[in-house]
Design a protein around this motif. Structure first.
Motif, short mmCIF file in Angstrom:
data_model
loop_
_atom_site.label_atom_id
_atom_site.label_comp_id
_atom_site.label_asym_id
_atom_site.label_seq_id
_atom_site.Cartn_x
_atom_site.Cartn_y
_atom_site.Cartn_z
N LEU A 78 39.25 19.17 71.61
CA LEU A 78 40.09 20.08 72.39
C LEU A 78 40.46 21.32 71.57
N GLY A 79 40.70 21.11 70.28
CA GLY A 79 40.98 22.25 69.41
C GLY A 79 39.79 23.18 69.28
N VAL A 80 38.58 22.59 69.26
CA VAL A 80 37.37 23.41 69.20
C VAL A 80 37.25 24.28 70.45
N LEU A 81 37.47 23.69 71.62
CA LEU A 81 37.37 24.44 72.87
C LEU A 81 38.43 25.54 72.95
N SER A 82 39.61 25.25 72.42
CA SER A 82 40.65 26.29 72.42
C SER A 82 40.28 27.43 71.48
N GLY A 83 39.73 27.08 70.32
CA GLY A 83 39.37 28.10 69.35
C GLY A 83 38.23 28.98 69.82
N ILE A 84 37.28 28.42 70.57
CA ILE A 84 36.15 29.22 71.02
C ILE A 84 36.60 30.28 72.02
N GLY A 85 37.76 30.07 72.63
CA GLY A 85 38.27 31.07 73.56
C GLY A 85 38.57 32.39 72.87
N PHE A 86 39.03 32.34 71.61
CA PHE A 86 39.31 33.57 70.87
C PHE A 86 38.01 34.32 70.56
N ILE A 87 36.96 33.58 70.21
CA ILE A 87 35.68 34.22 69.93
C ILE A 87 35.11 34.83 71.21
N GLY A 88 35.20 34.08 72.31
CA GLY A 88 34.69 34.58 73.59
C GLY A 88 35.44 35.82 74.05
N ALA A 89 36.75 35.83 73.84
CA ALA A 89 37.54 37.00 74.24
C ALA A 89 37.13 38.23 73.43
N GLY A 90 36.76 38.02 72.17
CA GLY A 90 36.34 39.15 71.35
C GLY A 90 34.99 39.71 71.76
N ALA A 91 34.20 38.92 72.50
CA ALA A 91 32.88 39.39 72.93
C ALA A 91 32.94 40.19 74.23
N ILE A 92 34.09 40.17 74.91
CA ILE A 92 34.22 40.87 76.19
C ILE A 92 34.81 42.25 75.95
N LEU A 93 34.15 43.25 76.47
CA LEU A 93 34.60 44.63 76.36
C LEU A 93 34.87 45.18 77.75
N LYS A 94 36.01 45.85 77.89
CA LYS A 94 36.37 46.50 79.16
C LYS A 94 35.92 47.95 79.11
N LYS A 95 35.07 48.32 80.05
CA LYS A 95 34.56 49.69 80.08
C LYS A 95 34.73 50.24 81.50
N GLU A 96 35.69 51.14 81.64
CA GLU A 96 36.02 51.73 82.93
C GLU A 96 36.28 50.63 83.95
N ASN A 97 35.44 50.53 84.99
CA ASN A 97 35.68 49.54 86.04
C ASN A 97 34.85 48.27 85.87
N THR A 98 34.19 48.13 84.73
CA THR A 98 33.34 46.97 84.52
C THR A 98 33.74 46.26 83.23
N ALA A 99 33.37 44.99 83.14
CA ALA A 99 33.58 44.19 81.94
C ALA A 99 32.23 43.80 81.38
N ILE A 100 32.02 44.07 80.11
CA ILE A 100 30.75 43.78 79.44
C ILE A 100 30.96 42.61 78.48
N GLY A 101 30.03 41.68 78.49
CA GLY A 101 30.08 40.56 77.56
C GLY A 101 30.61 39.27 78.15
N VAL A 102 30.82 39.24 79.45
CA VAL A 102 31.34 38.02 80.07
C VAL A 102 30.31 36.90 79.97
N THR A 103 29.03 37.23 80.21
CA THR A 103 27.98 36.22 80.09
C THR A 103 27.86 35.74 78.64
N THR A 104 28.01 36.64 77.69
CA THR A 104 27.97 36.25 76.29
C THR A 104 29.09 35.27 75.95
N ALA A 105 30.30 35.56 76.44
CA ALA A 105 31.43 34.66 76.20
C ALA A 105 31.19 33.30 76.86
#
Length: 232
Positions: A78-105
């Motif tokens: 459970l700690g591993v799954l919680s920690g991966i959320g921080f890495i996934g959030a860092g892979a998502i970039l907000k650009k204007e009206n779109t979000a890039i990196g959601v599939t990567t996360a």
């Protein structure tokens, strides 16, 4: 998950986790994603090692009631799954009206799940999950890209004296299979249309090389159109 595991079982789990994460990571590298092969492999193998640690600690779980140590081994994954959320959030970039990196996360999160499966000894389930991931990332990608969807853009036209009327420009935009969302026009005089700013939408496949509707280029050839600016 067996109570006791042998070195050969540990090696097999790590091998399968390595191969699965390498396949997924290669697909991400092919499309120049920020989380490529090394990132996916590190995430998956880390989750595998964590589940191997859980498996190795299982014989210590059933302690006597007089023991002062109480193990809740499921907190480790459970700690591993919680920690991966921080890495996934860092892979998502907000650009204007779109979000890039959601599939990567999502891929990183999925790779973590595969690592937990392999580390926990659910090898068949992990292999099936790897094939499903390959199907989603490789086979469904061109299918998803070919599905028409709505795109939006802003067109700005600058006109000279004696240029086209608003109706002419609107007809040209509609001929390009575009729908007008908003229309703003500026006049230098009662008869001189100086500038038109149009927010429009059109339907096209979701390909990365799409820039604007091809039919809009005909507006450049209208006499009196001096400037053509496109923004997405």
């Amino acid at each position: 998950m067996p109570l006791h595991i042998t070195p050969s079982q540990i090696a097999l789990r790590l091998l399968l986790a390595t191969v699965a994460s390498m396949l997924i990571g290669l697909n991400r590298d092919e499309h120049s994603r920020p989380a490529g092969m090394r990132t996916n492999m590190l995430v998956t193998i880390a989750a595998t090692l964590m589940m191997l640690q859980v498996n190795l600690l299982l014989p210590m779980d059933n302690r006597s009631s007089t023991s002062y140590i109480g193990l809740d081994l499921m907190r480790l994954p459970l700690g591993v799954l919680s920690g991966i959320g921080f890495i996934g959030a860092g892979a998502i970039l907000k650009k204007e009206n779109t979000a890039i990196g959601v599939t990567t996360a999502a891929t990183l999160w999925y790779s973590t799940i595969l690592g937990l499966l392999f580390g926990g000894g659910q090898l068949v389930l992990g292999i099936v999950g790897t094939f499903i991931a390959a199907f989603i990332l490789i086979v469904l990608r061109p299918i998803e890209a070919s599905i028409p969807r709505n795109h939006t853009g802003i067109l700005t036209l600058i006109c000279t004296e004696g240029g086209p009327s608003e109706q002419q420009l609107r007809s040209g935009i509609e001929a390009a299979q575009c729908r007008v969302i908003s229309w703003a026009s500026e006049y230098d005089s009662p008869t001189h249309l100086a500038q038109v700013r149009v927010e429009l939408t059109w339907r096209a496949p979701n390909t990365r090389n799409i820039h604007r509707p091809v039919g809009l280029d005909t507006l450049r050839t209208i006499p009196g159109v001096m400037g053509f600016r496109w923004q997405r």
